[in-house]
Design a protein around this motif. Structure first.
Motif, mmCIF file in Angstrom:
data_model
loop_
_atom_site.group_PDB
_atom_site.id
_atom_site.type_symbol
_atom_site.label_atom_id
_atom_site.label_comp_id
_atom_site.label_asym_id
_atom_site.label_seq_id
_atom_site.Cartn_x
_atom_site.Cartn_y
_atom_site.Cartn_z
ATOM 1 N N GLY A 239 -22.893 -16.045 -24.160
ATOM 2 C CA GLY A 239 -22.630 -14.625 -24.433
ATOM 3 C C GLY A 239 -22.583 -14.360 -25.930
ATOM 4 N N GLU A 240 -21.929 -15.265 -26.683
ATOM 5 C CA GLU A 240 -21.869 -15.104 -28.142
ATOM 6 C C GLU A 240 -23.262 -15.205 -28.755
ATOM 7 N N ARG A 241 -24.074 -16.100 -28.194
ATOM 8 C CA ARG A 241 -25.432 -16.274 -28.741
ATOM 9 C C ARG A 241 -26.220 -14.968 -28.618
ATOM 10 N N VAL A 242 -26.100 -14.295 -27.466
ATOM 11 C CA VAL A 242 -26.851 -13.052 -27.291
ATOM 12 C C VAL A 242 -26.230 -11.922 -28.126
ATOM 13 N N ALA A 243 -24.923 -11.995 -28.375
ATOM 14 C CA ALA A 243 -24.263 -10.926 -29.136
ATOM 15 C C ALA A 243 -24.585 -10.996 -30.622
ATOM 16 N N CYS A 244 -24.647 -12.221 -31.180
ATOM 17 C CA CYS A 244 -24.802 -12.296 -32.646
ATOM 18 C C CYS A 244 -25.741 -13.393 -33.118
ATOM 19 N N GLY A 245 -26.367 -14.113 -32.187
ATOM 20 C CA GLY A 245 -27.317 -15.149 -32.605
ATOM 21 C C GLY A 245 -26.680 -16.498 -32.859
ATOM 22 N N SER A 246 -25.363 -16.596 -32.696
ATOM 23 C CA SER A 246 -24.683 -17.868 -32.953
ATOM 24 C C SER A 246 -23.708 -18.154 -31.810
ATOM 25 N N ALA A 247 -23.827 -19.355 -31.222
ATOM 26 C CA ALA A 247 -23.002 -19.676 -30.048
ATOM 27 C C ALA A 247 -21.683 -20.328 -30.471
ATOM 28 N N HIS A 248 -20.933 -19.638 -31.351
ATOM 29 C CA HIS A 248 -19.647 -20.198 -31.789
ATOM 30 C C HIS A 248 -18.613 -20.056 -30.665
ATOM 31 N N ALA A 249 -17.620 -20.957 -30.691
ATOM 32 C CA ALA A 249 -16.645 -20.999 -29.589
ATOM 33 C C ALA A 249 -15.250 -20.572 -30.024
ATOM 34 N N ASP A 250 -15.089 -20.160 -31.298
ATOM 35 C CA ASP A 250 -13.724 -19.936 -31.801
ATOM 36 C C ASP A 250 -13.104 -18.623 -31.349
ATOM 37 N N ASN A 251 -13.850 -17.761 -30.666
ATOM 38 C CA ASN A 251 -13.250 -16.631 -29.946
ATOM 39 C C ASN A 251 -13.186 -16.913 -28.444
ATOM 40 N N VAL A 252 -14.294 -17.395 -27.872
ATOM 41 C CA VAL A 252 -14.317 -17.561 -26.410
ATOM 42 C C VAL A 252 -13.305 -18.598 -25.925
ATOM 43 N N ALA A 253 -13.134 -19.689 -26.681
ATOM 44 C CA ALA A 253 -12.207 -20.738 -26.217
ATOM 45 C C ALA A 253 -10.762 -20.223 -26.160
ATOM 46 N N PRO A 254 -10.247 -19.604 -27.236
ATOM 47 C CA PRO A 254 -8.883 -19.065 -27.104
ATOM 48 C C PRO A 254 -8.793 -17.912 -26.105
ATOM 49 N N ALA A 255 -9.861 -17.102 -25.994
ATOM 50 C CA ALA A 255 -9.807 -16.007 -25.014
ATOM 51 C C ALA A 255 -9.643 -16.568 -23.604
ATOM 52 N N LEU A 256 -10.328 -17.664 -23.304
ATOM 53 C CA LEU A 256 -10.210 -18.267 -21.963
ATOM 54 C C LEU A 256 -8.907 -19.053 -21.807
ATOM 55 N N LEU A 257 -8.613 -19.908 -22.783
ATOM 56 C CA LEU A 257 -7.505 -20.863 -22.624
ATOM 57 C C LEU A 257 -6.166 -20.293 -23.058
ATOM 58 N N GLY A 258 -6.178 -19.268 -23.925
ATOM 59 C CA GLY A 258 -4.951 -18.735 -24.502
ATOM 60 C C GLY A 258 -4.477 -19.609 -25.649
ATOM 61 N N GLY A 259 -3.500 -19.111 -26.400
ATOM 62 C CA GLY A 259 -2.897 -19.876 -27.478
ATOM 63 C C GLY A 259 -3.865 -20.212 -28.596
ATOM 64 N N PHE A 260 -3.523 -21.261 -29.339
ATOM 65 C CA PHE A 260 -4.335 -21.703 -30.471
ATOM 66 C C PHE A 260 -5.274 -22.812 -30.017
ATOM 67 N N VAL A 261 -6.523 -22.746 -30.476
ATOM 68 C CA VAL A 261 -7.521 -23.731 -30.050
ATOM 69 C C VAL A 261 -8.275 -24.259 -31.269
ATOM 70 N N LEU A 262 -8.475 -25.567 -31.276
ATOM 71 C CA LEU A 262 -9.303 -26.225 -32.296
ATOM 72 C C LEU A 262 -10.594 -26.705 -31.638
ATOM 73 N N ILE A 263 -11.726 -26.385 -32.263
ATOM 74 C CA ILE A 263 -13.000 -26.932 -31.778
ATOM 75 C C ILE A 263 -13.319 -28.126 -32.683
ATOM 76 N N ARG A 264 -12.984 -29.306 -32.228
ATOM 77 C CA ARG A 264 -13.148 -30.524 -33.044
ATOM 78 C C ARG A 264 -14.626 -30.856 -33.199
ATOM 79 N N SER A 265 -15.426 -30.546 -32.159
ATOM 80 C CA SER A 265 -16.861 -30.823 -32.234
ATOM 81 C C SER A 265 -17.607 -29.832 -31.330
ATOM 82 N N TYR A 266 -18.820 -29.452 -31.771
ATOM 83 C CA TYR A 266 -19.685 -28.600 -30.942
ATOM 84 C C TYR A 266 -20.650 -29.422 -30.101
ATOM 85 N N ASP A 267 -21.007 -30.615 -30.579
ATOM 86 C CA ASP A 267 -21.995 -31.416 -29.865
ATOM 87 C C ASP A 267 -21.618 -32.889 -29.939
#
Ligand code: HSE
Length: 317
Positions: A134-162
């Motif tokens: 969804g982020e990729r279609v919205a802005c061209g970049s599939a970042h997870a730093d909004n979607v992960a906290p939106a789903l999981l709640g609280g504070f989230v660290l993305i230690r790795s993308y791949d």
């Protein structure tokens, strides 16, 4: 087989980057978000989304262009149910281009709802890659730093993308965020375009030291360390030009007792972390006054850092 005919989920706003964690840190924000209802409909042609809510008319109806639809499409394809008939209604409450994870709230609510509808074959964490589409279609970049906290709640660290390595970290209970949205729209794709493509080794050392410092501060409730660590060399120096009054507003927030203050995601919203709800409310007012004084209407939110993620708010069997 599913137990439900229809499911409605709510996903909250979120603040990405959190000062020193560009693309790798984010937290959920209580008080605003999007709602998605999915209903089994065998004869649905599956191509359109019904849009309601304050900002529904600004969002694409085509399922292949809407972040909620794209996330659902990716999810159904992954579980081998692309042909399932669904009616999707997105209640779009969040303004677009706000920096508060508007597109993420839509896609998180969407996949969470459809996963629940189908008997929860995947865990909440396993839904994150679909919301990233969804982020990729919205802005061209599939970042997870909004979607992960939106789903999981609280504070989230993305230690790795791949490969994707996402870590939830519980912050101190007295850590609150003030988030203020001025009424200007800033597209994430435009905000990403102004960034430098290269980073010097010297800056990378400072940035990674601050990111590590922030994580230690969060875990140890060390607010002095948090204050020293909330400094950004990657995004803030390039993006302040896009946000009217930014430097003065940030200074005022810090003088009013904020631990740290920065751009929420790709802006134009500004966030500040504060010890205690009372300080967070005072700082939210200072930031709001700053925008009001330069003629910008705005809204403010105060949220505990450990805010809930996506939840089911209705289901019909
Ligand atoms: N990390 C992303 C960015 C978040 O700053 O571009 C967008 O909300």
């Amino acid at each position: 087989m599913t137990n439900y005919k229809s499911v409605t989920a709510f996903a909250p706003a979120s603040v990405a980057n959190v000062g020193c964690g560009f693309d790798i840190m984010g937290f959920a924000v209580q008080g605003i978000g999007d709602t998605v209802t999915v209903t089994l409909q065998p004869d649905s042609d599956n191509s359109e989304i019904t849009l309601t809510g304050t900002y529904g008319h600004l969002t694409p109806t085509e399922r292949s262009k809407n972040t909620a639809g794209v996330a659902i499409n990716a999810y159904l394809q992954a579980i081998g149910k692309s042909d399932i008939g669904l009616n999707i209604t997105l209640q779009k409450n969040m303004p677009l281009g706000s920096g508060m994870g508007s597109s993420a709230a839509s896609s998180a609510a969407a996949v969470y709802a459809v996963n629940h509808l189908l008997g929860s074959p995947l865990s909440t964490k396993e839904l994150i890659p679909f919301t990233m589409e969804g982020e990729r279609v919205a802005c061209g970049s599939a970042h997870a730093d909004n979607v992960a906290p939106a789903l999981l709640g609280g504070f989230v660290l993305i230690r790795s993308y791949d490969p994707l390595d996402i870590i939830s970290v519980k912050g101190p209970d007295d850590l609150f965020a003030a988030v203020v949205h001025p009424h200007i729209e800033l597209n994430t794709s435009d905000s990403r375009r102004v960034l430098n493509k290269e980073v010097s080794v010297a800056d990378a050392i400072i940035q990674s030291a601050n990111t590590a410092g922030f994580m230690v501060a969060l875990i140890k409730s060390d607010y002095e360390l948090m204050k020293r660590s909330m400094s950004d060399l990657l995004a803030e120096p390039r993006r302040t030009q896009l946000i009217p009054g930014y430097d003065a507003i940030k200074n005022a927030a810090m003088e009013a007792g904020a631990i740290g203050c920065g751009i929420a995601g790709s802006g134009p919203s500004i966030f500040a972390l504060c010890k205690g709800e009372t300080t967070a409310k005072q700082v939210a007012k200072i930031i709001r006054d700053g925008f009001t004084n330069i003629g910008l209407f705005n809204e403010g939110y105060v949220s505990q850092l450990n805010a809930p993620g996506t939840v089911i708010i209705d289901s019909v069997e």
